[in-house]
Write a protein that holds these residues in place. Structure first.
Motif, mmCIF file in Angstrom:
data_model
loop_
_atom_site.group_PDB
_atom_site.id
_atom_site.type_symbol
_atom_site.label_atom_id
_atom_site.label_comp_id
_atom_site.label_asym_id
_atom_site.label_seq_id
_atom_site.Cartn_x
_atom_site.Cartn_y
_atom_site.Cartn_z
ATOM 1 N N ARG A 157 50.221 -90.262 -5.754
ATOM 2 C CA ARG A 157 49.470 -91.073 -6.717
ATOM 3 C C ARG A 157 49.595 -90.522 -8.132
ATOM 4 N NH1 ARG A 157 45.436 -90.943 -2.664
ATOM 5 N NH2 ARG A 157 44.247 -89.403 -3.887
ATOM 6 N N GLU A 158 49.704 -89.223 -8.268
ATOM 7 C CA GLU A 158 49.787 -88.579 -9.576
ATOM 8 C C GLU A 158 51.166 -88.742 -10.220
ATOM 9 O OE1 GLU A 158 47.684 -86.968 -11.471
ATOM 10 O OE2 GLU A 158 45.913 -86.713 -10.215
ATOM 11 N N PHE A 159 52.140 -89.175 -9.434
ATOM 12 C CA PHE A 159 53.517 -89.258 -9.940
ATOM 13 C C PHE A 159 53.678 -90.491 -10.832
ATOM 14 C CE2 PHE A 159 58.042 -89.863 -10.076
ATOM 15 C CZ PHE A 159 58.576 -88.595 -9.949
ATOM 16 N N THR A 160 54.109 -90.245 -12.063
ATOM 17 C CA THR A 160 54.384 -91.317 -13.027
ATOM 18 C C THR A 160 55.755 -91.052 -13.639
ATOM 19 O OG1 THR A 160 53.266 -90.031 -14.758
ATOM 20 C CG2 THR A 160 51.943 -91.664 -13.574
ATOM 21 N N PRO A 161 56.332 -92.004 -14.376
ATOM 22 C CA PRO A 161 57.620 -91.749 -15.010
ATOM 23 C C PRO A 161 57.587 -90.481 -15.866
ATOM 24 C CG PRO A 161 57.102 -94.079 -15.137
ATOM 25 C CD PRO A 161 55.884 -93.410 -14.564
ATOM 26 N N GLU A 203 57.872 -84.459 -18.519
ATOM 27 C CA GLU A 203 56.676 -84.683 -19.330
ATOM 28 C C GLU A 203 55.424 -84.213 -18.600
ATOM 29 O OE1 GLU A 203 56.596 -88.772 -20.368
ATOM 30 O OE2 GLU A 203 58.588 -88.752 -21.303
ATOM 31 N N ARG A 204 55.534 -84.125 -17.278
ATOM 32 C CA ARG A 204 54.352 -83.782 -16.470
ATOM 33 C C ARG A 204 54.806 -83.106 -15.193
ATOM 34 N NH1 ARG A 204 50.474 -86.933 -13.191
ATOM 35 N NH2 ARG A 204 48.360 -86.289 -13.770
ATOM 36 N N GLY A 242 59.130 -90.327 -7.001
ATOM 37 C CA GLY A 242 57.829 -90.213 -6.361
ATOM 38 C C GLY A 242 57.872 -89.767 -4.925
ATOM 39 N N THR A 265 57.538 -87.484 -14.473
ATOM 40 C CA THR A 265 56.886 -86.455 -13.669
ATOM 41 C C THR A 265 57.898 -85.774 -12.761
ATOM 42 O OG1 THR A 265 54.772 -87.615 -13.673
ATOM 43 C CG2 THR A 265 55.128 -86.040 -11.902
ATOM 44 N N PRO A 269 55.864 -93.642 -2.688
ATOM 45 C CA PRO A 269 55.260 -94.944 -3.014
ATOM 46 C C PRO A 269 55.599 -96.019 -1.992
ATOM 47 C CG PRO A 269 56.219 -93.934 -4.967
ATOM 48 C CD PRO A 269 56.650 -93.101 -3.816
ATOM 49 N N TYR A 276 57.759 -82.804 -9.335
ATOM 50 C CA TYR A 276 56.935 -81.984 -8.463
ATOM 51 C C TYR A 276 57.312 -80.509 -8.642
ATOM 52 C CZ TYR A 276 55.668 -86.272 -5.940
ATOM 53 O OH TYR A 276 55.194 -87.516 -5.599
ATOM 54 N N GLU A 324 52.434 -81.754 -19.426
ATOM 55 C CA GLU A 324 51.128 -81.809 -18.789
ATOM 56 C C GLU A 324 51.231 -81.201 -17.393
ATOM 57 O OE1 GLU A 324 49.843 -85.822 -18.697
ATOM 58 O OE2 GLU A 324 49.740 -86.040 -20.882
#
Length: 322
Positions: free
Chosen positions: A17-21, A44-45, A206, A23, A178, A25, A5
Motif C-alpha cells: 500500500r505504501e508503494f507509489t511511483p 524518491e521514497r 510494487g 518508491t 498490487p 523497497y 522520504e
C-alpha cells in the motif's frame, strides 16, 4: 545522495500500500544503498521492509519455506539447508563477506543488480540505466561480463551466487503486489536483456517478494563451485550449481546452473538433456558441456569464459559421479 522520504512497513500488505511511483523497497540495503551513493539509484521514497515478520525457515512436508527477510548467514548455517541443500549453503558462503552476509536478505540477494562497471558509472552511457544510451561494455571493459544470452543492448551478468543454486534446485518465489499474490519459478524470475535490459526481472512495480520455497532436494549428489579472481569477496568469473543422480553407471537425473556467464542464473538445459539416459563418463560430460556452450557468443576479452565453463562443468560432474 539525493534526499528521499522514508517509511517503515509493519506487514507485507502495508508495504504494498505504501508503494507509489518513485518508491523502492529497502531490505538489508547492501546493494541499494551502494547504488544510491553512486547516483545510480535515486528513489524518491524508501519503504523499509527489513522488519517484516518474514524471517522464518520452516519445513512444510517435503519442502522448505524461507522468508524473504532471512539473512544470508542464517540461511547458510541452518541445519535444514546444510543437510538437504548443501549446494545452496555453499553458494551463500561463497558470496560477499561475512559482514555483508549478516545483513543481506534472501529477497535482496535475488534482486541485486549487476556489477558491470558501466552500469555503476553514471558518467558513462548504459542501456540498463538509461535505455537507448548504448552499451559501451561491448567495445570496452567486458572481461568479466556475459557470454550466454546476450544482446546488442547489454552484456551484463547477474552477480548472485545464491540465485544460481536456486535455479538448479528449481525454487519458487512467492510474490505479493498490487495485482495480488502469485508464485514465480526460478528459472523464470530473471530476464535476459533482449531490447529491455533495464528490466532485470518479471516483477511489476510494487511487487514484493515474501518467501522462497525449496522443493524436495533432487536425488543424487549436489555441489556448488565458484571460480573467481581471489579467494573471498569476489564475484564469479564462472560458477556452477549441479546435482547428479547416477544409477548403474547411467545418468538418471541431472541439473546444472551456471553463474557469471549471463544476465540471469543460466540453467544449462542442453547439457542436461544430453546427459540424461547416457553414461556417466568424462567423455559424456565433455560432450554435454560443449553442446551447452555452442550457443555462447563471447567478446574478445571474455572468450576465456567458454573453456573455463566447459572445464568447470566436466570437473564438477566427474567429482559428483560415484
Amino acid at each position: 545522495m539525493k534526499p528521499f522520504e522514508y517509511a517503515r512497513a509493519a506487514t507485507a500488505a502495508e508495504a504494498v500500500r505504501e508503494f507509489t511511483p518513485g518508491t523502492m523497497y529497502l531490505g538489508g540495503g547492501t546493494n541499494l544503498v551502494d547504488l544510491m551513493r553512486l547516483g545510480v539509484a535515486e528513489p524518491e521514497r524508501l519503504v523499509d521492509v527489513s522488519h517484516l515478520p518474514l524471517d522464518e525457515i520452516e519445513q512444510v512436508r517435503d519442502r522448505v519455506r524461507v522468508g524473504a527477510t532471512v539473512r544470508n548467514t542464517d540461511l547458510a548455517v541452518h541445519p535444514l539447508i546444510r543437510t538437504r541443500y548443501p549446494m545452496l549453503a555453499r553458494a551463500l558462503l561463497s558470496g560477499a563477506s561475512g559482514q555483508v552476509r549478516n545483513v543481506a536478505t534472501v529477497a535482496g540477494n535475488l534482486l541485486q543488480r549487476t556489477r558491470c562497471p558501466y552500469f555503476q558509472d553514471v558518467s558513462r552511457p548504459c542501456n540498463k540505466r538509461r535505455p537507448g544510451s548504448g552499451c559501451p561494455a561491448i567495445a570496452g571493459d567486458h572481461a568479466g561480463l556475459a557470454v550466454l544470452g546476450t544482446s546488442d543492448a547489454c552484456v551484463a551478468t547477474h552477480p548472485s551466487d545464491m540465485a544460481v543454486a536456486l535455479a538448479a534446485l528449481e525454487a519458487e518465489v512467492h510474490v505479493t503486489g498490487p495485482g495480488g499474490d502469485r508464485i514465480v519459478p526460478i528459472p523464470g524470475l530473471h530476464r535476459l536483456p533482449g531490447d529491455r535490459p533495464e528490466r532485470d526481472t518479471v516483477l511489476e512495480p510494487g511487487d514484493l517478494i515474501t518467501a522462497v520455497e525449496l522443493p524436495a532436494p533432487p536425488p543424487g549428489a549436489q555441489m556448488y563451485r565458484k571460480v573467481r579472481e581471489r579467494s573471498s569477496f569476489a564475484f564469479a568469473l564462472v560458477s556452477i550449481a549441479a546435482a547428479l543422480d547416477v544409477r548403474d553407471g547411467t545418468v538418471a537425473g541431472c541439473r546444472i546452473a551456471l553463474g557469471g556467464v549471463a544476465h540471469v542464473p543460466w540453467r544449462a538445459e542442453r547439457a542436461e538433456q544430453a546427459l540424461i539416459g547416457g553414461p556417466a563418463t568424462g567423455e559424456a560430460f565433455l560432450q554435454a558441456a560443449e553442446a551447452e556452450l555452442e550457443q555462447a557468443r563471447p567478446l574478445p576479452r571474455n572468450a576465456y569464459k567458454v573453456p573455463l565453463a566447459r572445464n568447470l562443468i566436466v570437473a564438477t560432474l566427474e567429482e559428483l559421479a560415484p
